[in-house]
Design a protein around this motif. Sequence first.
Motif, PDB file in Angstrom:
ATOM      1  N   ARG A 170      47.038 -11.810  62.231  1.00  0.00           N
ATOM      2  CA  ARG A 170      47.869 -11.078  60.860  1.00  0.00           C
ATOM      3  C   ARG A 170      49.186 -11.752  60.105  1.00  0.00           C
ATOM      4  O   ARG A 170      48.782 -12.037  59.230  1.00  0.00           O
ATOM      5  CB  ARG A 170      48.248  -9.416  61.505  1.00  0.00           C
ATOM      6  CG  ARG A 170      47.190  -8.312  61.653  1.00  0.00           C
ATOM      7  CD  ARG A 170      48.389  -6.894  61.888  1.00  0.00           C
ATOM      8  NE  ARG A 170      49.226  -6.857  62.794  1.00  0.00           N
ATOM      9  CZ  ARG A 170      49.074  -6.637  63.823  1.00  0.00           C
ATOM     10  NH1 ARG A 170      47.912  -6.660  64.310  1.00  0.00           N
ATOM     11  NH2 ARG A 170      49.983  -6.987  65.235  1.00  0.00           N
ATOM     12  N   PHE A 171      50.193 -12.811  61.303  1.00  0.00           N
ATOM     13  CA  PHE A 171      50.539 -13.128  60.823  1.00  0.00           C
ATOM     14  C   PHE A 171      49.555 -14.336  59.819  1.00  0.00           C
ATOM     15  O   PHE A 171      50.504 -14.936  59.132  1.00  0.00           O
ATOM     16  CB  PHE A 171      51.508 -13.891  62.244  1.00  0.00           C
ATOM     17  CG  PHE A 171      52.273 -15.095  61.696  1.00  0.00           C
ATOM     18  CD1 PHE A 171      54.081 -14.649  60.978  1.00  0.00           C
ATOM     19  CD2 PHE A 171      52.404 -16.234  61.209  1.00  0.00           C
ATOM     20  CE1 PHE A 171      54.619 -15.645  60.630  1.00  0.00           C
ATOM     21  CE2 PHE A 171      53.170 -17.318  61.311  1.00  0.00           C
ATOM     22  CZ  PHE A 171      54.361 -17.408  60.344  1.00  0.00           C
TER      23      PHE A 171
ATOM     24  N   ARG B 260      47.199 -14.585  58.349  1.00  0.00           N
ATOM     25  CA  ARG B 260      46.542 -14.197  57.514  1.00  0.00           C
ATOM     26  C   ARG B 260      47.709 -13.878  55.886  1.00  0.00           C
ATOM     27  O   ARG B 260      47.368 -14.286  54.748  1.00  0.00           O
ATOM     28  CB  ARG B 260      45.799 -13.113  57.763  1.00  0.00           C
ATOM     29  CG  ARG B 260      44.038 -13.685  58.626  1.00  0.00           C
ATOM     30  CD  ARG B 260      43.568 -11.968  58.861  1.00  0.00           C
ATOM     31  NE  ARG B 260      42.230 -12.843  59.860  1.00  0.00           N
ATOM     32  CZ  ARG B 260      41.504 -12.553  60.309  1.00  0.00           C
ATOM     33  NH1 ARG B 260      42.487 -10.636  61.300  1.00  0.00           N
ATOM     34  NH2 ARG B 260      40.804 -12.924  61.709  1.00  0.00           N
ATOM     35  N   GLU B 261      48.063 -13.050  56.533  1.00  0.00           N
ATOM     36  CA  GLU B 261      49.279 -13.498  55.493  1.00  0.00           C
ATOM     37  C   GLU B 261      50.849 -13.959  55.145  1.00  0.00           C
ATOM     38  O   GLU B 261      51.006 -14.258  53.975  1.00  0.00           O
ATOM     39  CB  GLU B 261      50.521 -11.855  56.752  1.00  0.00           C
ATOM     40  CG  GLU B 261      50.404 -10.071  56.668  1.00  0.00           C
ATOM     41  CD  GLU B 261      50.820  -9.797  57.568  1.00  0.00           C
ATOM     42  OE1 GLU B 261      51.716 -10.125  57.874  1.00  0.00           O
ATOM     43  OE2 GLU B 261      50.117  -8.569  57.997  1.00  0.00           O
ATOM     44  N   GLY B 262      50.310 -15.228  56.347  1.00  0.00           N
ATOM     45  CA  GLY B 262      50.898 -16.251  55.168  1.00  0.00           C
ATOM     46  C   GLY B 262      49.951 -17.363  54.631  1.00  0.00           C
ATOM     47  O   GLY B 262      49.997 -18.512  54.757  1.00  0.00           O
ATOM     48  N   ASP B 263      48.919 -17.175  54.363  1.00  0.00           N
ATOM     49  CA  ASP B 263      47.585 -18.380  54.092  1.00  0.00           C
ATOM     50  C   ASP B 263      47.480 -19.542  54.805  1.00  0.00           C
ATOM     51  O   ASP B 263      47.683 -20.106  53.813  1.00  0.00           O
ATOM     52  CB  ASP B 263      48.122 -18.019  52.378  1.00  0.00           C
ATOM     53  CG  ASP B 263      48.280 -16.547  51.643  1.00  0.00           C
ATOM     54  OD1 ASP B 263      46.825 -15.800  52.360  1.00  0.00           O
ATOM     55  OD2 ASP B 263      48.924 -16.774  50.690  1.00  0.00           O
TER      56      ASP B 263
ATOM     57  N   ASP C 286      59.896 -20.049  60.511  1.00  0.00           N
ATOM     58  CA  ASP C 286      58.149 -19.710  61.003  1.00  0.00           C
ATOM     59  C   ASP C 286      57.160 -19.966  62.609  1.00  0.00           C
ATOM     60  O   ASP C 286      56.587 -19.196  62.550  1.00  0.00           O
ATOM     61  CB  ASP C 286      57.761 -19.248  59.738  1.00  0.00           C
ATOM     62  CG  ASP C 286      58.192 -19.221  58.089  1.00  0.00           C
ATOM     63  OD1 ASP C 286      58.523 -18.307  57.999  1.00  0.00           O
ATOM     64  OD2 ASP C 286      57.842 -20.447  57.347  1.00  0.00           O
TER      65      ASP C 286
END
Length: 347
Positions: free
Chosen positions: A166-167, A169-172, A149
């Motif tokens: 985006r990464f 946000r998508e990964g919280d 990651d």
Amino acid sequence: MAKTGNGRNGADKPASGTFTGTPAERLVRYWRNSDRRFDELLDETLDAGRQAVLEAALDKLREEEQPEFLDEVETIAESVRRTDAQGDDMIATLFWLAVEVSGDLSQPPAVETIEEALDSTGLLETAADTRLLPVWLEPEALVYLEAADRRTLLRRMLDSTDAALRFVREGDLLADPADVGTRLVGVVGLIEEEAEAVEAAGEDAVPDFLGLARIGEDGEPELDPAEETRIREALARFTAAIQGADPRVQRCEPAGGLNDLLDLIAEADWTDNGELAELASFIDVASDETADAVVDAVVTSTAHGLFVRAFNADGRLLDERAFTLQGDEAAQAVTLLQQRCRSVTKE
């Protein structure tokens, strides 16, 4: 920056012989033999996002080797060598800032101010480019950012700010803007340096930015008093510039890699708080009783606070203790445990 010749046997050995087997088996053999092919195979594994291969490699290592291997893998994951659009040979590395913030987190940090403050310190002599991601990141979530990651985040930051946003946000990974009070969060940045300049400085060179917050601790480069004073004064100017531009910021410190950030936040957050400091010490002692430093915690809420049990990776009880932590301190205690432990179960 990415390492070559990791020196398991004290030398930078050239590739020799042919190793067969699965990617995990070859990673272990290359690593144990200080074979230069380790970096190449590791880069391929990280770029492909094959975290399962790294986990399989860890399983094949002896218990005493696992922490050293994992530390090296995670360090290399945060750095890549590449050719830029102008054809120059560059090394790109993630770096992290620990920021103490008081108040509203709904607005992103003023990254331009941070970048200008960094440039003004004079500590980035080999940097060709420096940029930061304009978001507050949650340390509790960053704890679970695996090596693959970290490499993905680095690649996204090289692609574009939008791709990196985006990464996360998508990964919280974003800090919750609804949280109130004073808290410590993370900011991630990217520094690009000319490979020739980095290599000319050598491994024993004084760091230009990465890890400056750790000066003076065991294992860090020795500095002469004048140089240490110069760096500390530069860091003080850096923090003052950010505080002056953003009244929410109480403190802002460079941490180096992600593991350095998590250590810095864990240490800074609980240093002067009695019971929380005792909890941190409790976990440290439990960790020392394991071969792999892996601790799983089970937390039970009681009328008087929290009851914490610490287990090793095999499920054996290491220790248990009651702590008079309630309200906000109880929430901080759970966050501390999530930073220090592999897993935390709440009952």
